[in-house]
Design a protein around this motif. Structure first.
Motif, PDB file in Angstrom:
ATOM      1  N   LEU A   1      42.002  29.096  42.650  1.00 54.41           N
ATOM      2  CA  LEU A   1      41.913  30.519  42.338  1.00 54.41           C
ATOM      3  C   LEU A   1      40.537  31.056  42.710  1.00 54.41           C
ATOM      4  CD1 LEU A   1      42.994  33.134  41.123  1.00 54.41           C
ATOM      5  CD2 LEU A   1      42.347  32.289  38.848  1.00 54.41           C
ATOM      6  N   ARG A   2      39.496  30.307  42.399  1.00 51.08           N
ATOM      7  CA  ARG A   2      38.140  30.734  42.762  1.00 51.08           C
ATOM      8  C   ARG A   2      37.997  30.857  44.277  1.00 51.08           C
ATOM      9  NH1 ARG A   2      33.353  27.698  44.129  1.00 51.08           N
ATOM     10  NH2 ARG A   2      31.477  28.984  43.798  1.00 51.08           N
ATOM     11  N   ARG A   3      38.499  29.868  45.002  1.00 49.55           N
ATOM     12  CA  ARG A   3      38.400  29.901  46.465  1.00 49.55           C
ATOM     13  C   ARG A   3      39.042  31.165  47.037  1.00 49.55           C
ATOM     14  NH1 ARG A   3      41.657  29.060  50.643  1.00 49.55           N
ATOM     15  NH2 ARG A   3      43.419  28.498  49.294  1.00 49.55           N
ATOM     16  N   VAL A   4      40.211  31.478  46.552  1.00 52.22           N
ATOM     17  CA  VAL A   4      40.945  32.631  47.077  1.00 52.22           C
ATOM     18  C   VAL A   4      40.270  33.938  46.687  1.00 52.22           C
ATOM     19  CG1 VAL A   4      43.120  33.893  46.854  1.00 52.22           C
ATOM     20  CG2 VAL A   4      43.148  31.416  47.212  1.00 52.22           C
ATOM     21  N   LEU A   5      39.787  34.033  45.455  1.00 55.65           N
ATOM     22  CA  LEU A   5      39.142  35.267  45.005  1.00 55.65           C
ATOM     23  C   LEU A   5      37.838  35.521  45.755  1.00 55.65           C
ATOM     24  CD1 LEU A   5      39.751  35.150  41.143  1.00 55.65           C
ATOM     25  CD2 LEU A   5      41.009  36.456  42.870  1.00 55.65           C
TER      26      LEU A   5
ATOM     27  N   ASP B   1      49.190  40.352  44.795  1.00 58.79           N
ATOM     28  CA  ASP B   1      50.133  39.237  44.719  1.00 58.79           C
ATOM     29  C   ASP B   1      50.154  38.442  46.024  1.00 58.79           C
ATOM     30  OD1 ASP B   1      52.055  38.019  42.823  1.00 58.79           O
ATOM     31  OD2 ASP B   1      53.476  38.339  44.471  1.00 58.79           O
ATOM     32  N   THR B   2      49.945  39.126  47.143  1.00 64.89           N
ATOM     33  CA  THR B   2      49.841  38.437  48.424  1.00 64.89           C
ATOM     34  C   THR B   2      48.646  37.486  48.432  1.00 64.89           C
ATOM     35  OG1 THR B   2      50.906  40.247  49.627  1.00 64.89           O
ATOM     36  CG2 THR B   2      49.508  38.781  50.905  1.00 64.89           C
ATOM     37  N   VAL B   3      47.548  37.904  47.816  1.00 61.40           N
ATOM     38  CA  VAL B   3      46.373  37.044  47.700  1.00 61.40           C
ATOM     39  C   VAL B   3      46.692  35.824  46.837  1.00 61.40           C
ATOM     40  CG1 VAL B   3      44.064  36.907  46.676  1.00 61.40           C
ATOM     41  CG2 VAL B   3      44.669  38.834  48.150  1.00 61.40           C
ATOM     42  N   PHE B   4      47.413  36.023  45.749  1.00 61.05           N
ATOM     43  CA  PHE B   4      47.769  34.898  44.885  1.00 61.05           C
ATOM     44  C   PHE B   4      48.654  33.889  45.617  1.00 61.05           C
ATOM     45  CE2 PHE B   4      45.865  37.118  41.447  1.00 61.05           C
ATOM     46  CZ  PHE B   4      45.709  36.216  40.414  1.00 61.05           C
ATOM     47  N   ALA B   5      49.380  34.351  46.624  1.00 57.90           N
ATOM     48  CA  ALA B   5      50.208  33.433  47.410  1.00 57.90           C
ATOM     49  C   ALA B   5      49.363  32.415  48.161  1.00 57.90           C
ATOM     50  CB  ALA B   5      51.069  34.221  48.401  1.00 57.90           C
ATOM     51  N   GLU B   6      48.070  32.701  48.358  1.00 63.98           N
ATOM     52  CA  GLU B   6      47.185  31.783  49.074  1.00 63.98           C
ATOM     53  C   GLU B   6      46.701  30.621  48.203  1.00 63.98           C
ATOM     54  OE1 GLU B   6      43.984  33.852  50.991  1.00 63.98           O
ATOM     55  OE2 GLU B   6      45.255  35.541  51.552  1.00 63.98           O
ATOM     56  N   ILE B   7      46.954  30.684  46.905  1.00 62.14           N
ATOM     57  CA  ILE B   7      46.543  29.604  46.005  1.00 62.14           C
ATOM     58  C   ILE B   7      47.434  28.394  46.261  1.00 62.14           C
ATOM     59  CG2 ILE B   7      46.328  28.882  43.598  1.00 62.14           C
ATOM     60  CD1 ILE B   7      45.915  31.851  42.885  1.00 62.14           C
TER      61      ILE B   7
ATOM     62  N   ARG C   1      37.315  34.621  48.787  1.00 59.97           N
ATOM     63  CA  ARG C   1      37.717  35.014  50.141  1.00 59.97           C
ATOM     64  C   ARG C   1      38.071  36.497  50.192  1.00 59.97           C
ATOM     65  NH1 ARG C   1      42.909  32.563  53.525  1.00 59.97           N
ATOM     66  NH2 ARG C   1      42.423  33.621  55.503  1.00 59.97           N
ATOM     67  N   HIS C   2      38.523  37.030  49.071  1.00 60.17           N
ATOM     68  CA  HIS C   2      38.887  38.445  48.960  1.00 60.17           C
ATOM     69  C   HIS C   2      38.118  39.034  47.775  1.00 60.17           C
ATOM     70  CE1 HIS C   2      42.296  37.641  51.693  1.00 60.17           C
ATOM     71  NE2 HIS C   2      42.529  36.574  50.961  1.00 60.17           N
ATOM     72  N   PRO C   3      36.863  39.436  47.943  1.00 58.14           N
ATOM     73  CA  PRO C   3      35.994  39.811  46.820  1.00 58.14           C
ATOM     74  C   PRO C   3      36.515  40.965  45.960  1.00 58.14           C
ATOM     75  CG  PRO C   3      34.705  39.468  48.812  1.00 58.14           C
ATOM     76  CD  PRO C   3      36.139  39.448  49.233  1.00 58.14           C
ATOM     77  N   TRP C   4      37.374  41.797  46.483  1.00 61.65           N
ATOM     78  CA  TRP C   4      37.939  42.915  45.721  1.00 61.65           C
ATOM     79  C   TRP C   4      38.987  42.462  44.713  1.00 61.65           C
ATOM     80  CZ3 TRP C   4      43.197  43.037  46.385  1.00 61.65           C
ATOM     81  CH2 TRP C   4      43.699  42.352  47.513  1.00 61.65           C
ATOM     82  N   ALA C   5      39.522  41.257  44.903  1.00 58.69           N
ATOM     83  CA  ALA C   5      40.691  40.833  44.135  1.00 58.69           C
ATOM     84  C   ALA C   5      40.368  40.464  42.689  1.00 58.69           C
ATOM     85  CB  ALA C   5      41.377  39.656  44.830  1.00 58.69           C
ATOM     86  N   ALA C   6      39.209  39.850  42.439  1.00 58.99           N
ATOM     87  CA  ALA C   6      38.901  39.409  41.073  1.00 58.99           C
ATOM     88  C   ALA C   6      38.788  40.575  40.097  1.00 58.99           C
ATOM     89  CB  ALA C   6      37.624  38.568  41.067  1.00 58.99           C
ATOM     90  N   PRO C   7      37.998  41.630  40.400  1.00 61.57           N
ATOM     91  CA  PRO C   7      37.975  42.763  39.468  1.00 61.57           C
ATOM     92  C   PRO C   7      39.343  43.411  39.311  1.00 61.57           C
ATOM     93  CG  PRO C   7      36.153  42.888  41.036  1.00 61.57           C
ATOM     94  CD  PRO C   7      37.083  41.814  41.530  1.00 61.57           C
ATOM     95  N   LEU C   8      40.108  43.459  40.400  1.00 63.07           N
ATOM     96  CA  LEU C   8      41.430  44.081  40.338  1.00 63.07           C
ATOM     97  C   LEU C   8      42.372  43.275  39.446  1.00 63.07           C
ATOM     98  CD1 LEU C   8      42.846  46.556  41.623  1.00 63.07           C
ATOM     99  CD2 LEU C   8      43.808  44.980  43.312  1.00 63.07           C
ATOM    100  N   ALA C   9      42.255  41.946  39.505  1.00 60.10           N
ATOM    101  CA  ALA C   9      43.126  41.093  38.704  1.00 60.10           C
ATOM    102  C   ALA C   9      42.933  41.313  37.210  1.00 60.10           C
ATOM    103  CB  ALA C   9      42.872  39.625  39.046  1.00 60.10           C
ATOM    104  N   ASN C  10      41.747  41.775  36.822  1.00 63.19           N
ATOM    105  CA  ASN C  10      41.476  42.039  35.407  1.00 63.19           C
ATOM    106  C   ASN C  10      41.911  43.430  34.971  1.00 63.19           C
ATOM    107  OD1 ASN C  10      40.281  39.542  34.760  1.00 63.19           O
ATOM    108  ND2 ASN C  10      38.336  40.170  35.638  1.00 63.19           N
ATOM    109  N   SER C  11      42.458  44.208  35.903  1.00 59.70           N
ATOM    110  CA  SER C  11      42.755  45.606  35.577  1.00 59.70           C
ATOM    111  C   SER C  11      44.239  45.943  35.569  1.00 59.70           C
ATOM    112  CB  SER C  11      42.051  46.528  36.587  1.00 59.70           C
ATOM    113  OG  SER C  11      42.647  46.417  37.879  1.00 59.70           O
TER     114      SER C  11
END
Length: 236
Positions: free
Chosen positions: A112-116, A85-91, A118-128
């Protein structure tokens, strides 16, 4: 949404942290706060990925004892939910909406793409896990409001919003994976494999790209395909 999901309450499932009341009384470690813990967690995730995140590793980064973290976060899943959620705050989104719903959605998808990335772990996690933190919900609110102006309602609205988010998280995950390795060497190996098995994979053998090309252009092309489809089916 009302109440606390029973599954989350019983098992400490992903997303539970958003429905559990934070501790407000009792002994706490003065030098630790939830914000400090999550900042350190994001740094650790950026450096080493989800597979290396543990309460012990996080405590070492904070120069604290692992047990002191449990005053602020109950489980590793809490840490992952809060970090995401902290990463989503960067959008970065505008304070108001554009005249065109499509422009709103393009802004969201691009950010959203830019932020994800920047934090490559976040995209797979967001789907889980459920994205129900305050920053994720505020971004979803922006997208839903835009789609409502296009005339989407009910199941069509939720399907359209899911298609938008899933496209971005999926493409960001793929791009991050390719760029973790020597992309040219991997593509060359895949190309050679497809040529060897051309009778089994004729379409891929003829069209698999040896070069990843411009990832941003690739993303934009797919985004426009998706939005063209939504526009064609928009009740508005």
């Amino acid at each position: 949404m009302s109440g606390k999901p029973k599954a989350a309450a019983a098992h400490g499932a992903p997303g539970d942290v958003w429905f559990r009341e934070a501790k407000t009384k009792g002994r706490s470690k003065p030098h630790l706060t939830r914000e400090k813990i999550i900042t350190a967690a994001v740094e650790l995730l950026d450096a080493q990925g989800v597979q290396h995140l543990s309460m012990r590793n996080l405590a070492e980064r904070l120069q604290a004892h692992a047990t002191s973290l449990y005053w602020h976060v109950a489980t590793k899943d809490d840490v992952l939910d809060l970090a995401l959620d902290t990463v989503f705050a960067e959008i970065r989104l505008p304070a108001g909406h554009h005249a065109s719903w499509r422009e709103d959605v393009v802004t969201f998808m691009t950010e959203l793409r830019r932020v994800l990335l920047r934090h490559p772990w976040a995209a797979p996690l967001a789907n889980s896990r459920p994205l129900v933190g305050p920053h994720a919900l505020s971004r979803s609110e922006f997208v839903y409001a835009a789609l409502i102006t296009a005339g989407f309602t009910g199941p069509d609205l939720s399907a359209a919003a899911a298609a938008i988010t899933t496209y971005v998280t999926g493409t960001a995950s793929s791009e991050a994976v390719w760029q973790q390795h020597d992309e040219a060497d991997v593509r060359s190996a895949v190309h050679d494999h497809l040529q060897t098995h051309q009778t089994r994979y004729p379409a891929l053998a003829d069209h698999f790209p040896l070069s990843g090309g411009d990832w941003t252009a690739h993303f934009t092309r797919g985004m426009n395909f998706l939005l063209d489809g939504l526009s064609a089916n928009s009740p508005g």
